[in-house]
Structure formats: C-alpha cells, structure tokens
Motif scaffolding. Structure first.
Motif, PDB file in Angstrom:
ATOM      1  N   PRO A  32      68.356  54.347 -36.521  1.00 45.51           N
ATOM      2  CA  PRO A  32      69.205  55.350 -35.868  1.00 45.51           C
ATOM      3  C   PRO A  32      68.954  56.767 -36.391  1.00 45.51           C
ATOM      4  CG  PRO A  32      70.450  54.233 -37.561  1.00 45.51           C
ATOM      5  CD  PRO A  32      69.075  53.596 -37.540  1.00 45.51           C
ATOM      6  N   LEU A  33      67.681  57.155 -36.445  1.00 44.49           N
ATOM      7  CA  LEU A  33      67.319  58.451 -37.010  1.00 44.49           C
ATOM      8  C   LEU A  33      67.707  59.593 -36.083  1.00 44.49           C
ATOM      9  CD1 LEU A  33      63.778  57.572 -38.381  1.00 44.49           C
ATOM     10  CD2 LEU A  33      65.996  57.317 -39.493  1.00 44.49           C
ATOM     11  N   ARG A  34      68.193  60.657 -36.687  1.00 42.62           N
ATOM     12  CA  ARG A  34      68.589  61.833 -35.909  1.00 42.62           C
ATOM     13  C   ARG A  34      67.662  63.009 -36.154  1.00 42.62           C
ATOM     14  NH1 ARG A  34      74.540  63.156 -36.878  1.00 42.62           N
ATOM     15  NH2 ARG A  34      73.652  63.479 -38.923  1.00 42.62           N
ATOM     16  N   PHE A  35      66.841  62.948 -37.211  1.00 41.77           N
ATOM     17  CA  PHE A  35      65.873  64.008 -37.463  1.00 41.77           C
ATOM     18  C   PHE A  35      64.687  63.421 -38.202  1.00 41.77           C
ATOM     19  CE2 PHE A  35      69.374  64.172 -40.476  1.00 41.77           C
ATOM     20  CZ  PHE A  35      68.736  64.004 -41.696  1.00 41.77           C
ATOM     21  N   THR A  56      66.445  55.299 -32.071  1.00 42.32           N
ATOM     22  CA  THR A  56      66.631  56.523 -31.296  1.00 42.32           C
ATOM     23  C   THR A  56      65.257  56.952 -30.781  1.00 42.32           C
ATOM     24  OG1 THR A  56      66.331  57.857 -33.293  1.00 42.32           O
ATOM     25  CG2 THR A  56      68.616  57.308 -32.670  1.00 42.32           C
ATOM     26  N   LEU A  58      63.920  59.734 -31.184  1.00 39.44           N
ATOM     27  CA  LEU A  58      63.255  60.433 -32.274  1.00 39.44           C
ATOM     28  C   LEU A  58      62.560  59.450 -33.215  1.00 39.44           C
ATOM     29  CD1 LEU A  58      63.743  63.589 -33.845  1.00 39.44           C
ATOM     30  CD2 LEU A  58      64.112  61.738 -35.467  1.00 39.44           C
ATOM     31  N   ASP A  75      70.313  56.858 -27.869  1.00 38.50           N
ATOM     32  CA  ASP A  75      70.562  58.043 -28.679  1.00 38.50           C
ATOM     33  C   ASP A  75      72.028  58.315 -29.005  1.00 38.50           C
ATOM     34  OD1 ASP A  75      67.870  58.881 -29.108  1.00 38.50           O
ATOM     35  OD2 ASP A  75      67.793  59.499 -27.023  1.00 38.50           O
ATOM     36  N   THR A  76      72.956  57.831 -28.205  1.00 34.58           N
ATOM     37  CA  THR A  76      74.364  58.055 -28.531  1.00 34.58           C
ATOM     38  C   THR A  76      74.891  56.856 -29.321  1.00 34.58           C
ATOM     39  OG1 THR A  76      75.278  56.993 -26.558  1.00 34.58           O
ATOM     40  CG2 THR A  76      74.670  59.336 -26.360  1.00 34.58           C
ATOM     41  N   PRO A  77      75.918  57.054 -30.142  1.00 34.44           N
ATOM     42  CA  PRO A  77      76.456  55.919 -30.907  1.00 34.44           C
ATOM     43  C   PRO A  77      76.859  54.734 -30.019  1.00 34.44           C
ATOM     44  CG  PRO A  77      77.284  57.957 -31.809  1.00 34.44           C
ATOM     45  CD  PRO A  77      76.552  58.320 -30.537  1.00 34.44           C
ATOM     46  N   PHE A  80      73.739  53.072 -28.615  1.00 36.49           N
ATOM     47  CA  PHE A  80      73.022  52.408 -29.698  1.00 36.49           C
ATOM     48  C   PHE A  80      73.687  51.070 -30.031  1.00 36.49           C
ATOM     49  CE2 PHE A  80      71.080  51.725 -33.771  1.00 36.49           C
ATOM     50  CZ  PHE A  80      69.832  52.323 -33.654  1.00 36.49           C
TER      51      PHE A  80
END
Length: 142
Positions: A32-35, A56, A58, A75-77, A80
């Motif tokens: 669940p990476l955001r960056f 995600t 990303l 991408d959204t909780p 996911f």
C-alpha cells in the motif's frame, strides 16, 4: 522503532535470511505504498514466489502489472481493503493472479529476459550497425 508497533496481531520478525518459507506460507502480499519511485523489489519477489499482490498503482510502477490480470491495483483505503478481501476469498482470482504474476516476472525480470534484452542491444553495436531510435529509448530505461 519497528518493535514499538508489535501487538498481538502484529509480529515483528526482524531479519530473515531466507524469505522462501515466509512467502510459501503467505496467501497474498500487500504493497500500500503512497510514495516512492521505480520498480519495487518486494512486489516482484512476491510475484516470483507465486504469491498474489494487492498494490497501489505507485507500488506497481514499472512492473508491467494490470489490475485483475496479474495483480490487484487499488489506491483508496476502501478499494484496497476490498481488493485484499477479493483475492483472499476468491480461489479462481487467486489462481489467475498467482499464475500470471509469476509469468510476468519470468517474462520481464528474469535473468533470461535480461540476457535477451542485452543481446538485442549489444549485438548490433558489436556488428557496427546503427541502433534504432526506439532501441536507444529503451536502452535509456536500463
């Protein structure tokens, strides 16, 4: 710092010299990476063991992953969590992602694949031939 996250439902294993037994005991893995940037080794390693991944977009960057074909991407909780539940509870989806994920790693990230790519780019240069503009662009991605 990581040990502070330990709880009855969270086990902090520490260093594991051989991840094979861990992946062989997993039903799926999550990313669940955001960056971040580039290909994520943790995603490819899981797929290489045949363990489906929920990631995600990303986290899937550069990995040739297609939602529902060789991984689940969300991408959204809420999306996911839904994707995790789908992969965990739907055997046919799990089998498809496991098989296609492993094939993706073999096709694009194996030693055999890298060898083929290198031969494609090196052979014309060794023979004194001009390398096409398309191949030059691909070479820059290495």
């Amino acid at each position: 710092e990581a040990l502070a996250l330990a709880a009855p439902e969270v086990h902090i294993a520490g260093y594991i010299p051989d991840l094979g037994p861990v992946y062989n005991a997993c039903r799926l893995s999550i990313a669940p990476l955001r960056f971040g940037a580039g290909v994520k080794g943790k995603v490819l390693l899981s797929l290489g063991y045949g363990v489906p991944v929920v990631a995600t977009r990303l986290a899937a960057e550069g990995s040739h992953l297609v939602d529902g074909e060789n991984a689940r991407l969300a991408d959204t909780p809420a999306d996911f969590a839904h994707a995790v539940a789908e992969v965990y509870t739907q055997p046919e989806l799990w089998r498809r992602l496991s098989h296609n994920g492993r094939d993706t790693v073999t096709r694009y990230f194996s030693f055999s694949s890298a060898r083929g790519q290198l031969r494609r780019y090196i052979s014309p240069a060794k023979a004194g031939k001009e390398i096409s503009q398309t191949d030059r662009i691909h070479m820059q991605s290495f």
